[in-house]
Design a protein around this motif. Structure first.
Motif, PDB file in Angstrom:
ATOM      1  N   ALA A  31      66.617 -36.767  16.693  1.00  0.00           N
ATOM      2  CA  ALA A  31      65.547 -36.553  17.670  1.00  0.00           C
ATOM      3  C   ALA A  31      64.227 -37.160  17.209  1.00  0.00           C
ATOM      4  O   ALA A  31      63.395 -37.538  18.030  1.00  0.00           O
ATOM      5  N   SER A  32      64.044 -37.284  15.892  1.00  0.00           N
ATOM      6  CA  SER A  32      62.816 -37.853  15.342  1.00  0.00           C
ATOM      7  C   SER A  32      62.860 -39.366  15.207  1.00  0.00           C
ATOM      8  O   SER A  32      61.872 -39.975  14.816  1.00  0.00           O
ATOM      9  N   GLY A  33      64.018 -39.960  15.475  1.00  0.00           N
ATOM     10  CA  GLY A  33      64.147 -41.407  15.322  1.00  0.00           C
ATOM     11  C   GLY A  33      64.353 -41.836  13.887  1.00  0.00           C
ATOM     12  O   GLY A  33      64.192 -43.005  13.541  1.00  0.00           O
ATOM     13  N   CYS A  34      64.698 -40.897  13.042  1.00  0.00           N
ATOM     14  CA  CYS A  34      64.946 -41.167  11.627  1.00  0.00           C
ATOM     15  C   CYS A  34      66.446 -41.430  11.456  1.00  0.00           C
ATOM     16  O   CYS A  34      67.271 -40.582  11.803  1.00  0.00           O
ATOM     17  N   ILE A  35      66.775 -42.585  10.943  1.00  0.00           N
ATOM     18  CA  ILE A  35      68.184 -42.987  10.843  1.00  0.00           C
ATOM     19  C   ILE A  35      68.900 -42.086   9.839  1.00  0.00           C
ATOM     20  O   ILE A  35      68.563 -42.079   8.654  1.00  0.00           O
ATOM     21  N   PRO A  36      69.909 -41.310  10.289  1.00  0.00           N
ATOM     22  CA  PRO A  36      70.618 -40.443   9.355  1.00  0.00           C
ATOM     23  C   PRO A  36      71.511 -41.255   8.419  1.00  0.00           C
ATOM     24  O   PRO A  36      72.167 -42.210   8.844  1.00  0.00           O
ATOM     25  N   VAL A  37      71.481 -40.861   7.160  1.00  0.00           N
ATOM     26  CA  VAL A  37      72.306 -41.497   6.139  1.00  0.00           C
ATOM     27  C   VAL A  37      73.318 -40.459   5.688  1.00  0.00           C
ATOM     28  O   VAL A  37      72.953 -39.433   5.111  1.00  0.00           O
ATOM     29  N   PHE A  38      74.584 -40.720   5.997  1.00  0.00           N
ATOM     30  CA  PHE A  38      75.660 -39.787   5.670  1.00  0.00           C
ATOM     31  C   PHE A  38      76.415 -40.262   4.441  1.00  0.00           C
ATOM     32  O   PHE A  38      76.566 -41.464   4.212  1.00  0.00           O
ATOM     33  N   PHE A  39      76.922 -39.316   3.671  1.00  0.00           N
ATOM     34  CA  PHE A  39      77.663 -39.621   2.464  1.00  0.00           C
ATOM     35  C   PHE A  39      79.136 -39.256   2.593  1.00  0.00           C
ATOM     36  O   PHE A  39      79.867 -39.302   1.622  1.00  0.00           O
ATOM     37  N   ALA A  40      79.546 -38.865   3.775  1.00  0.00           N
ATOM     38  CA  ALA A  40      80.944 -38.517   4.009  1.00  0.00           C
ATOM     39  C   ALA A  40      81.283 -38.831   5.454  1.00  0.00           C
ATOM     40  O   ALA A  40      80.452 -38.644   6.336  1.00  0.00           O
ATOM     41  N   ASN A  41      82.479 -39.319   5.675  1.00  0.00           N
ATOM     42  CA  ASN A  41      82.886 -39.625   7.048  1.00  0.00           C
ATOM     43  C   ASN A  41      83.316 -38.376   7.794  1.00  0.00           C
ATOM     44  O   ASN A  41      83.764 -38.454   8.922  1.00  0.00           O
ATOM     45  N   MET A  42      83.154 -37.212   7.167  1.00  0.00           N
ATOM     46  CA  MET A  42      83.474 -35.950   7.833  1.00  0.00           C
ATOM     47  C   MET A  42      82.655 -35.822   9.123  1.00  0.00           C
ATOM     48  O   MET A  42      83.119 -35.260  10.106  1.00  0.00           O
ATOM     49  N   THR A  43      81.459 -36.387   9.098  1.00  0.00           N
ATOM     50  CA  THR A  43      80.617 -36.317  10.287  1.00  0.00           C
ATOM     51  C   THR A  43      81.206 -37.142  11.427  1.00  0.00           C
ATOM     52  O   THR A  43      80.836 -36.940  12.580  1.00  0.00           O
ATOM     53  N   ASP A  44      82.119 -38.058  11.126  1.00  0.00           N
ATOM     54  CA  ASP A  44      82.751 -38.850  12.179  1.00  0.00           C
ATOM     55  C   ASP A  44      83.606 -37.985  13.098  1.00  0.00           C
ATOM     56  O   ASP A  44      83.816 -38.329  14.252  1.00  0.00           O
ATOM     57  N   MET A  90      68.630 -49.827  15.515  1.00  0.00           N
ATOM     58  CA  MET A  90      69.197 -48.513  15.215  1.00  0.00           C
ATOM     59  C   MET A  90      68.273 -47.405  15.725  1.00  0.00           C
ATOM     60  O   MET A  90      68.730 -46.428  16.332  1.00  0.00           O
ATOM     61  N   GLN A  91      66.973 -47.548  15.502  1.00  0.00           N
ATOM     62  CA  GLN A  91      66.031 -46.529  15.952  1.00  0.00           C
ATOM     63  C   GLN A  91      65.950 -46.479  17.478  1.00  0.00           C
ATOM     64  O   GLN A  91      65.819 -45.405  18.063  1.00  0.00           O
ATOM     65  N   GLN A  92      66.070 -47.617  18.132  1.00  0.00           N
ATOM     66  CA  GLN A  92      66.103 -47.627  19.596  1.00  0.00           C
ATOM     67  C   GLN A  92      67.356 -46.909  20.111  1.00  0.00           C
ATOM     68  O   GLN A  92      67.294 -46.168  21.099  1.00  0.00           O
ATOM     69  N   THR A  93      68.473 -47.127  19.433  1.00  0.00           N
ATOM     70  CA  THR A  93      69.720 -46.451  19.804  1.00  0.00           C
ATOM     71  C   THR A  93      69.547 -44.941  19.681  1.00  0.00           C
ATOM     72  O   THR A  93      69.949 -44.185  20.572  1.00  0.00           O
ATOM     73  N   LEU A  94      68.931 -44.496  18.589  1.00  0.00           N
ATOM     74  CA  LEU A  94      68.680 -43.061  18.419  1.00  0.00           C
ATOM     75  C   LEU A  94      67.803 -42.541  19.550  1.00  0.00           C
ATOM     76  O   LEU A  94      68.053 -41.468  20.107  1.00  0.00           O
TER      77      LEU A  94
END
Length: 142
Positions: A31-44, A90-94
């Protein structure tokens, strides 16, 4: 990291934790336009109706094992391998999809509640026999 900091950041590190689907921080980042950086594909596997087709265009997935073993420099990865034009995209996509990670008190056709309801509706249709109208057996019931 609080929301005010996320609004001024390019990247927000999102550790997996015990249950990534319950991490409000991920929703706040998006929501803030901050690109999330994930360390696990569990979020997929989480939020299939929220992320839909655009997931790869709005987050960075770090190879966890390489990072943990010290074979990957996160700063170099984030700041030298992603061109500024790609970061902007990426930020536009968010920005285009952030509403789906928020929950409105008012009727909102693009908020997270609507995405959940539409996703559940589609899922329910896949579990009904169109000829009989009876519920089909799910794989867990077999």
């Amino acid at each position: 990291m609080n929301v005010a900091e996320k609004l001024n950041a390019t990247f927000c590190l999102e550790a997996g934790g015990n249950n990534p689907s319950l991490r409000k921080s991920i929703s706040d980042s998006i929501a803030s336009g901050c690109i999330p950086v994930f360390f696990a594909n569990m979020t997929d596997q989480e939020w299939p109706w929220h992320f839909q087709f655009w997931k790869a265009a709005g987050r960075v997935l770090v190879p966890r094992l390489a990072f943990v073993e010290g074979r990957l420099d996160l700063i170099t990865l984030l700041h030298t391998t992603l061109p500024p034009a790609h970061l902007q995209t990426m930020q536009q996509t968010l920005g285009q999809h952030a509403r789906g990670f928020q929950y409105s008190l008012n009727e909102d056709e693009r908020d997270g509640i609507r995405l959940l309801l539409e996703g559940l509706k589609e899922e329910a249709h896949t579990r009904v026999d169109p000829q009989t109208g009876h519920c089909l057996v799910t794989p867990q019931q077999e």
